[in-house]
Design an enzyme around this catalytic site. Structure first.
Site, PDB file in Angstrom:
ATOM      1  N   LEU A 245       0.807  -1.190   0.043  1.00 17.17           N
ATOM      2  CA  LEU A 245       0.015  -0.157  -0.060  1.00 17.17           C
ATOM      3  C   LEU A 245       0.769   1.265  -0.020  1.00 17.17           C
ATOM      4  O   LEU A 245       1.770   1.167   0.694  1.00 17.17           O
ATOM      5  CB  LEU A 245      -0.853   0.246   1.252  1.00 17.17           C
ATOM      6  CG  LEU A 245      -1.921  -0.971   1.388  1.00 17.17           C
ATOM      7  CD1 LEU A 245      -2.765  -0.928   2.590  1.00 17.17           C
ATOM      8  CD2 LEU A 245      -2.980  -0.959   0.372  1.00 17.17           C
ATOM      9  N   ASP A 246       0.243   2.321  -0.680  1.00 19.25           N
ATOM     10  CA  ASP A 246       1.248   3.502  -0.566  1.00 19.25           C
ATOM     11  C   ASP A 246       1.537   4.091   1.073  1.00 19.25           C
ATOM     12  O   ASP A 246       0.578   3.461   1.959  1.00 19.25           O
ATOM     13  CB  ASP A 246       0.259   4.651  -1.105  1.00 19.25           C
ATOM     14  CG  ASP A 246       0.572   4.882  -2.433  1.00 19.25           C
ATOM     15  OD1 ASP A 246       1.224   4.057  -3.299  1.00 19.25           O
ATOM     16  OD2 ASP A 246      -0.252   5.579  -3.294  1.00 19.25           O
ATOM     17  N   LYS A 247       2.578   4.501   1.054  1.00 22.36           N
ATOM     18  CA  LYS A 247       2.679   5.455   2.270  1.00 22.36           C
ATOM     19  C   LYS A 247       1.395   6.062   2.786  1.00 22.36           C
ATOM     20  O   LYS A 247       1.394   5.897   4.064  1.00 22.36           O
ATOM     21  CB  LYS A 247       3.994   6.232   2.243  1.00 22.36           C
ATOM     22  CG  LYS A 247       4.238   7.048   3.431  1.00 22.36           C
ATOM     23  CD  LYS A 247       5.602   7.947   3.156  1.00 22.36           C
ATOM     24  CE  LYS A 247       6.047   8.801   4.555  1.00 22.36           C
ATOM     25  NZ  LYS A 247       7.127   9.626   4.468  1.00 22.36           N
TER      26      LYS A 247
END
Length: 436
Positions: free
Chosen positions: A235-237
């Protein structure tokens, strides 16, 4: 804390496999000071998607493939078969990334000659000798980081990742990652599986599907120094929500295969700048690296200048129209897992995610759209709302997959965190209507 946030069961699960009629019950499965209440939906019917091939482990299945040796004559009657794919098919439960690292290490020979190219085409009658490489030492150190564990057994771990947390160590974020926290919580298999291309987008939304399938760049794209223990997707930051982690090599191989076949179901929700037209649809537009910004991906149909554009498909549906049409609560279902897929597709539709500075959902854009759709009396409140945008408003709401050992369909969900819920609540106060 989330009393002002609600979604119907149908909007939680737009895919047929996630509809309320597919589930027997909604049961608080466990509660403890560490994990809190976990909601687990147990499906009473299988997904209508392509079934995952059986991974029934034989008696005495190996849990550690280090040093495993074998020699076989290849039986290839037609078509092209890559060396890494062939070896993976011959060793039940080993991950393809593990095989790739073994080839890279010079531990595989064909007809008596060492072959270091994972994409070597296996020919009928080839004599293939293989030794599986030893596990590499971890580049991540255990750290005592609080984790919201949604589900856990001896094989898999599902974590509700906090926003602003990077999934795995990478340049610029060597510590404080989800992997560091998980290693403190439990031991994980070491899997060498990082592409150089991805190190420039290390906080990407999802690991490229090529990790579990065909690698268009070949072995040269592997970076053996970077290690993600147990990680099968990302998942994105800035993205919050559910992420599954494998706790052993068999689970890693099984989950990787599910991602490869797109049989893992993922539901996301987002807040967008504007409302998409139509309010529901499917985006089937390739995604590649933006030639003008190496940290950004771009969805661009028919543009040959886009670097390594690859097939990407997302389904979306507006749940609520917010603030007079200045924003929307949008539900997404991924058919593929490209880096920054939802963010790039949202920008392509002209509705960048609120708070997504990289893809156009800046505070200035959000404030401009909100002011254009609301009366002047609301403008002071709008500025306050926009000032709280510190990340893209994107949350991985639900995750469904086949358990690697029991083959039970597990579907879990978690509501969005407080920052998302507060912004949604503030937009609702200005005005909202359910999408038709």
């Amino acid at each position: 804390m989330f009393s002002h946030f609600s979604l119907s069961s149908s909007s939680f699960f737009p895919h047929k496999a996630f509809q309320a009629s597919s589930f027997l019950s909604l049961i608080p499965e466990r509660s403890s000071p560490r994990t809190g209440v976990v909601r687990i939906f147990r499906a009473c019917c299988a997904s209508d998607s392509q079934p995952v091939p059986d991974y029934e482990p034989p008696a005495g299945r190996r849990s550690n493939f280090s040093g495993l040796k074998f020699n076989e004559l290849a039986d290839v009657k037609s078509g092209k078969v890559r060396l890494d794919a062939w070896i993976t098919s011959r060793i039940d439960g080993v991950s393809r990334a593990r095989v790739e690292s073994s080839i890279k290490a010079g531990l595989v020979s064909v007809n008596g000659r060492v072959v270091s190219k994972v994409s070597y085409n296996v020919k009928d009658g080839d004599s293939i000798d293989c030794t599986i490489s030893e596990l590499q030492p971890l580049s991540a150190e255990p750290e005592d980081i609080p984790l919201d564990i949604v589900y856990e057994d001896d094989h898999v771990l599902v974590v509700n990742k906090a926003a602003h947390m990077v999934v795995h160590p990478a340049p610029g974020n060597p510590t404080g990652t989800l992997v560091n926290g998980i290693l403190h919580h439990c031991s994980l298999p070491t899997v060498v599986s990082v592409y150089k291309e991805e190190t420039e987008l290390y906080d990407g939304e999802e690991m490229l599907d090529d990790e579990f399938g065909e690698d268009p760049k070949g072995l040269s794209s592997l970076t053996a120094a970077s290690i993600r223990p147990g990680i099968v997707h990302r998942l994105d930051k800035g993205t919050s929500g559910l992420l599954v982690v494998a706790k052993n090599e068999h689970a890693h191989a099984h989950l990787s295969q599910q991602f490869k076949l797109h049989t893992i179901h993922r539901i996301y929700i987002s807040l967008t700048c504007g409302v998409p037209r139509p309010v529901a649809g499917r985006v089937d537009v390739p995604i590649g690296r933006d030639p003008n910004n190496r940290t950004r991906m771009i969805a661009a149909a028919g543009q040959s200048s886009v670097g390594h554009a690859r097939h990407a498909a997302s389904r979306y549906k507006v749940i609520e129209v917010l603030a007079g049409g200045a924003s929307a609560l949008v539900e997404w279902r991924l058919e593929t897992g490209r880096t920054h897929q939802i963010r790039a597709h949202a920008k392509y539709l002209g509705i960048p995610l609120l708070g997504d500075e990289l893809y156009g959902g800046t505070q200035n854009k959000a404030l401009s759209m909100l002011r254009s759709k609301t009366p002047p009396s609301c403008h002071p409140q709008l500025a306050q709302i926009v000032s709280k945008l510190e990340r893209p408003c994107l949350h991985a709401l639900a995750l469904g997959f086949k358990h690697p050992l029991t083959e039970e369909i597990l579907t879990l969900s978690r509501p969005p965190p407080e920052d998302f819920a507060k912004i949604l609540g503030a937009l609702r106060k200005i005005g909202f209507q359910k999408a038709a």
